[in-house]
Each structure stands twice: as structure tokens, then as C-alpha cells.
Design a protein around this motif. Structure first.
Motif, PDB file in Angstrom:
ATOM      1  N   ALA A  39       6.372 -26.644  17.135  1.00 46.69           N
ATOM      2  CA  ALA A  39       6.958 -25.382  16.682  1.00 46.69           C
ATOM      3  C   ALA A  39       8.356 -25.120  17.245  1.00 46.69           C
ATOM      4  O   ALA A  39       9.013 -24.182  16.802  1.00 46.69           O
ATOM      5  CB  ALA A  39       6.029 -24.227  17.055  1.00 46.69           C
ATOM      6  N   ASN A  40       8.798 -25.913  18.187  1.00 51.56           N
ATOM      7  CA  ASN A  40      10.069 -25.621  18.841  1.00 51.56           C
ATOM      8  C   ASN A  40      11.121 -26.714  18.679  1.00 51.56           C
ATOM      9  O   ASN A  40      11.863 -27.002  19.612  1.00 51.56           O
ATOM     10  CB  ASN A  40       9.822 -25.336  20.327  1.00 51.56           C
ATOM     11  N   TYR A  79      16.233 -24.765   8.645  1.00 50.58           N
ATOM     12  CA  TYR A  79      15.326 -24.105   7.699  1.00 50.58           C
ATOM     13  C   TYR A  79      15.080 -22.649   8.070  1.00 50.58           C
ATOM     14  O   TYR A  79      14.023 -22.090   7.800  1.00 50.58           O
ATOM     15  CB  TYR A  79      14.019 -24.902   7.586  1.00 50.58           C
ATOM     16  N   LYS A  80      16.081 -22.036   8.664  1.00 52.53           N
ATOM     17  CA  LYS A  80      15.974 -20.651   9.127  1.00 52.53           C
ATOM     18  C   LYS A  80      15.594 -19.689   8.003  1.00 52.53           C
ATOM     19  O   LYS A  80      14.745 -18.821   8.189  1.00 52.53           O
ATOM     20  CB  LYS A  80      17.287 -20.209   9.773  1.00 52.53           C
ATOM     21  N   THR A  81      16.185 -19.822   6.845  1.00 50.14           N
ATOM     22  CA  THR A  81      15.905 -18.908   5.731  1.00 50.14           C
ATOM     23  C   THR A  81      14.430 -18.954   5.352  1.00 50.14           C
ATOM     24  O   THR A  81      13.794 -17.908   5.194  1.00 50.14           O
ATOM     25  CB  THR A  81      16.787 -19.252   4.515  1.00 50.14           C
ATOM     26  N   GLU A  82      13.880 -20.166   5.214  1.00 55.85           N
ATOM     27  CA  GLU A  82      12.464 -20.295   4.860  1.00 55.85           C
ATOM     28  C   GLU A  82      11.565 -19.766   5.966  1.00 55.85           C
ATOM     29  O   GLU A  82      10.555 -19.101   5.704  1.00 55.85           O
ATOM     30  CB  GLU A  82      12.130 -21.758   4.557  1.00 55.85           C
ATOM     31  N   LEU A  83      11.912 -20.048   7.219  1.00 54.87           N
ATOM     32  CA  LEU A  83      11.113 -19.558   8.341  1.00 54.87           C
ATOM     33  C   LEU A  83      11.160 -18.033   8.419  1.00 54.87           C
ATOM     34  O   LEU A  83      10.140 -17.394   8.700  1.00 54.87           O
ATOM     35  CB  LEU A  83      11.586 -20.181   9.653  1.00 54.87           C
ATOM     36  N   ASP A  84      12.331 -17.451   8.159  1.00 55.85           N
ATOM     37  CA  ASP A  84      12.456 -15.983   8.151  1.00 55.85           C
ATOM     38  C   ASP A  84      11.587 -15.369   7.049  1.00 55.85           C
ATOM     39  O   ASP A  84      10.949 -14.330   7.256  1.00 55.85           O
ATOM     40  CB  ASP A  84      13.907 -15.548   7.973  1.00 55.85           C
ATOM     41  N   CYS A  98       1.571 -14.174   5.454  1.00 55.92           N
ATOM     42  CA  CYS A  98       1.683 -15.336   6.340  1.00 55.92           C
ATOM     43  C   CYS A  98       1.395 -14.993   7.800  1.00 55.92           C
ATOM     44  O   CYS A  98       1.077 -15.878   8.589  1.00 55.92           O
ATOM     45  CB  CYS A  98       3.082 -15.930   6.240  1.00 55.92           C
ATOM     46  N   THR A  99       1.534 -13.744   8.148  1.00 52.50           N
ATOM     47  CA  THR A  99       1.396 -13.356   9.550  1.00 52.50           C
ATOM     48  C   THR A  99       0.135 -12.553   9.851  1.00 52.50           C
ATOM     49  O   THR A  99      -0.124 -12.236  11.005  1.00 52.50           O
ATOM     50  CB  THR A  99       2.626 -12.554  10.014  1.00 52.50           C
ATOM     51  N   LEU A 150       6.768 -23.334   4.921  1.00 51.27           N
ATOM     52  CA  LEU A 150       6.820 -24.124   6.153  1.00 51.27           C
ATOM     53  C   LEU A 150       7.056 -25.612   5.898  1.00 51.27           C
ATOM     54  O   LEU A 150       7.358 -26.364   6.841  1.00 51.27           O
ATOM     55  CB  LEU A 150       5.504 -23.979   6.932  1.00 51.27           C
ATOM     56  N   TYR A 151       6.899 -26.044   4.669  1.00 51.44           N
ATOM     57  CA  TYR A 151       6.899 -27.476   4.370  1.00 51.44           C
ATOM     58  C   TYR A 151       8.153 -28.206   4.867  1.00 51.44           C
ATOM     59  O   TYR A 151       8.056 -29.234   5.541  1.00 51.44           O
ATOM     60  CB  TYR A 151       6.707 -27.709   2.873  1.00 51.44           C
TER      61      TYR A 151
END
Length: 141
Positions: free
Chosen positions: A36-37, A45-50, A58-59, A72-73
Motif C-alpha cells: 500500500a505504500n 495514480y493519485k486521481t484514481e486513489l482519490d 469503497c470505504t 485500484l487496478y
């Protein structure tokens, strides 16, 4: 008083023995953290993670696989490649996964061996390593 103290010692010893975790169980958390880090993949992939983090599907439970896993892919593919456990066909190299991420600490765990194929088939269509590790974690004492 002495008897009560002895009873407390026995209870404390029993409870500490009850929470002793297997080497495999102990290897799963750092594996998750290492996956994860991967900072370079987080930035890429910041946009997808955001989008993933801001989506309650998802949360919060129940987790929506169809909505969340595709987000996440690309991060997962990037991180697995960076770590060295992604095969050219974009699937996880099981031997490398156990060697690199788990440091072979699960190779002798029968609960892990039984759960691995089921967990993999139910979580890895979009390389959801987080769900994969969580599934394994539930199976291993």
C-alpha cells in the motif's frame, strides 16, 4: 492475597498465550503496508486513489467490488510490478508473492495454503491485493 496474585498471573499467562500470533499472521500486516505504500505508484495514480478514498462504496461496508476494484487496478499493477511479484501477463507470481511480500513465513501454514486459492480467485480479478491480504488474514490464526 497471595492466592489472588497467583490467579492473576495464571490468567495473564493464559491470555497472553491466547493472543500469540503465527509467523504467517505476523507477516501479513507488513505485506499489506509494503504493497500500500509504493509512493511512485501513489503519485502516478493519485486521481484514481482519490476517487476510491472519497467513495463510500469503497470505504464502508458492504464493499462494492464492481465500483471500487477498477479504481485500484492501475495502482495495484504498478505496485506489484515495483515490488517484483507481477508476471508479464498481469497476474501475481504466487512464488514471488510468498517469497518477497511474506518472506516465506506462510509456506508451512496449512490454513494459509487452504485459503490461498479461494482468496486469490475472489479478489484478484482487478488485482485487489488489499482484499486478498485481508481474506488471507481472516483464514490464518
Amino acid at each position: 492475597m497471595t492466592r489472588a496474585l497467583m490467579l492473576l498471573i495464571v490468567v495473564a499467562a493464559a491470555s497472553s498465550a491466547a493472543v500469540e500470533l503465527s509467523p504467517c499472521k505476523l507477516a501479513l500486516k507488513p505485506a499489506h503496508e509494503n504493497f500500500a505504500n509504493v509512493e511512485s505508484c501513489k503519485l502516478q495514480y493519485k486521481t484514481e486513489l482519490d476517487k476510491f478514498i472519497s467513495n463510500t462504496k469503497c470505504t464502508h461496508l458492504p464493499y462494492d467490488v464492481a465500483t471500487c476494484d477498477p479504481l485500484l487496478y492501475n495502482y495495484s499493477k504498478c505496485a506489484l510490478k515495483f515490488i517484483g511479484v507481477l508476471k508479464p501477463d498481469n497476474t501475481v507470481d504466487d512464488v514471488a508473492f510468498q517469497k518477497i511480500l511474506l518472506q516465506n513465513k506462510c509456506s508451512k501454514d496449512t490454513n494459509f495454503a487452504k485459503a490461498y486459492p479461494t482468496c486469490k480467485s475472489s479478489t484478484m480479478k482487478y488485482l485487489n491485493v488489499v482484499q486478498f491480504i485481508e481474506c488471507l488474514d481472516k483464514a490464518v490464526p
